[in-house]
Design a protein around this motif. Sequence first.
Motif, PDB file in Angstrom:
ATOM      1  N   ASP A  45      33.055  31.074  56.026  1.00  0.00           N
ATOM      2  CA  ASP A  45      33.619  30.971  54.680  1.00  0.00           C
ATOM      3  C   ASP A  45      34.767  31.951  54.490  1.00  0.00           C
ATOM      4  O   ASP A  45      34.767  33.043  55.040  1.00  0.00           O
ATOM      5  N   ALA A  46      35.728  31.543  53.679  1.00  0.00           N
ATOM      6  CA  ALA A  46      36.850  32.410  53.319  1.00  0.00           C
ATOM      7  C   ALA A  46      36.601  32.952  51.911  1.00  0.00           C
ATOM      8  O   ALA A  46      35.910  32.327  51.107  1.00  0.00           O
ATOM      9  N   VAL A  47      37.124  34.119  51.620  1.00  0.00           N
ATOM     10  CA  VAL A  47      37.029  34.696  50.286  1.00  0.00           C
ATOM     11  C   VAL A  47      38.433  34.907  49.740  1.00  0.00           C
ATOM     12  O   VAL A  47      39.378  35.135  50.498  1.00  0.00           O
ATOM     13  N   ASP A  48      38.559  34.798  48.441  1.00  0.00           N
ATOM     14  CA  ASP A  48      39.860  34.916  47.806  1.00  0.00           C
ATOM     15  C   ASP A  48      39.648  35.284  46.347  1.00  0.00           C
ATOM     16  O   ASP A  48      38.523  35.261  45.858  1.00  0.00           O
ATOM     17  N   THR A  49      40.716  35.636  45.661  1.00  0.00           N
ATOM     18  CA  THR A  49      40.656  35.853  44.227  1.00  0.00           C
ATOM     19  C   THR A  49      41.603  34.876  43.549  1.00  0.00           C
ATOM     20  O   THR A  49      42.644  34.510  44.099  1.00  0.00           O
ATOM     21  N   VAL A  50      41.210  34.456  42.363  1.00  0.00           N
ATOM     22  CA  VAL A  50      42.036  33.589  41.525  1.00  0.00           C
ATOM     23  C   VAL A  50      42.208  34.310  40.203  1.00  0.00           C
ATOM     24  O   VAL A  50      41.213  34.650  39.548  1.00  0.00           O
ATOM     25  N   SER A  51      43.454  34.565  39.823  1.00  0.00           N
ATOM     26  CA  SER A  51      43.745  35.270  38.574  1.00  0.00           C
ATOM     27  C   SER A  51      44.325  34.312  37.545  1.00  0.00           C
ATOM     28  O   SER A  51      45.132  33.440  37.878  1.00  0.00           O
ATOM     29  N   VAL A  52      43.884  34.504  36.313  1.00  0.00           N
ATOM     30  CA  VAL A  52      44.375  33.709  35.190  1.00  0.00           C
ATOM     31  C   VAL A  52      44.621  34.671  34.037  1.00  0.00           C
ATOM     32  O   VAL A  52      43.804  35.577  33.801  1.00  0.00           O
ATOM     33  N   LYS A  53      45.719  34.485  33.316  1.00  0.00           N
ATOM     34  CA  LYS A  53      45.952  35.305  32.129  1.00  0.00           C
ATOM     35  C   LYS A  53      44.823  35.042  31.142  1.00  0.00           C
ATOM     36  O   LYS A  53      44.416  33.898  30.931  1.00  0.00           O
ATOM     37  N   ALA A  54      44.294  36.101  30.555  1.00  0.00           N
ATOM     38  CA  ALA A  54      43.188  35.959  29.605  1.00  0.00           C
ATOM     39  C   ALA A  54      43.567  35.030  28.456  1.00  0.00           C
ATOM     40  O   ALA A  54      42.735  34.260  27.976  1.00  0.00           O
ATOM     41  N   SER A  55      44.824  35.072  28.053  1.00  0.00           N
ATOM     42  CA  SER A  55      45.278  34.222  26.952  1.00  0.00           C
ATOM     43  C   SER A  55      45.290  32.743  27.326  1.00  0.00           C
ATOM     44  O   SER A  55      45.333  31.883  26.448  1.00  0.00           O
ATOM     45  N   GLU A  56      45.237  32.427  28.626  1.00  0.00           N
ATOM     46  CA  GLU A  56      45.255  31.041  29.092  1.00  0.00           C
ATOM     47  C   GLU A  56      43.910  30.597  29.658  1.00  0.00           C
ATOM     48  O   GLU A  56      43.789  29.504  30.198  1.00  0.00           O
TER      49      GLU A  56
END
Length: 91
Positions: free
Chosen positions: A43-54
């Motif tokens: 398995d690969a690991v990663d991060t996904v970021s999203v603006k809190a306002s969105e």
Amino acid sequence: MKCQIVGVQRKTGSFTPKDRNEKVDYDNIVMHCVHKDMHVAGDAVDTVSVKASEAGELIAAVGGDMRGLVGHVFDFDFSKFGKMVAFELVK
């Protein structure tokens, strides 16, 4: 990209870009994910970021609490610049 959320955190703060002399504030929801990748054995690991306002629609899909994202599987679509543009709650 289908991935299972295994952790979530909110990151806030500010920084000053090198090309500008003004502070930029940020408020992001960062999801830590496990997913399959043909270039990774296992398995690969990663991060996904999203603006809190969105992130309202994303958080609403799991009951309205950011911590509710943990354990769910999402299918994320990204722009060519790596910004999440769409999602589907799979499980």
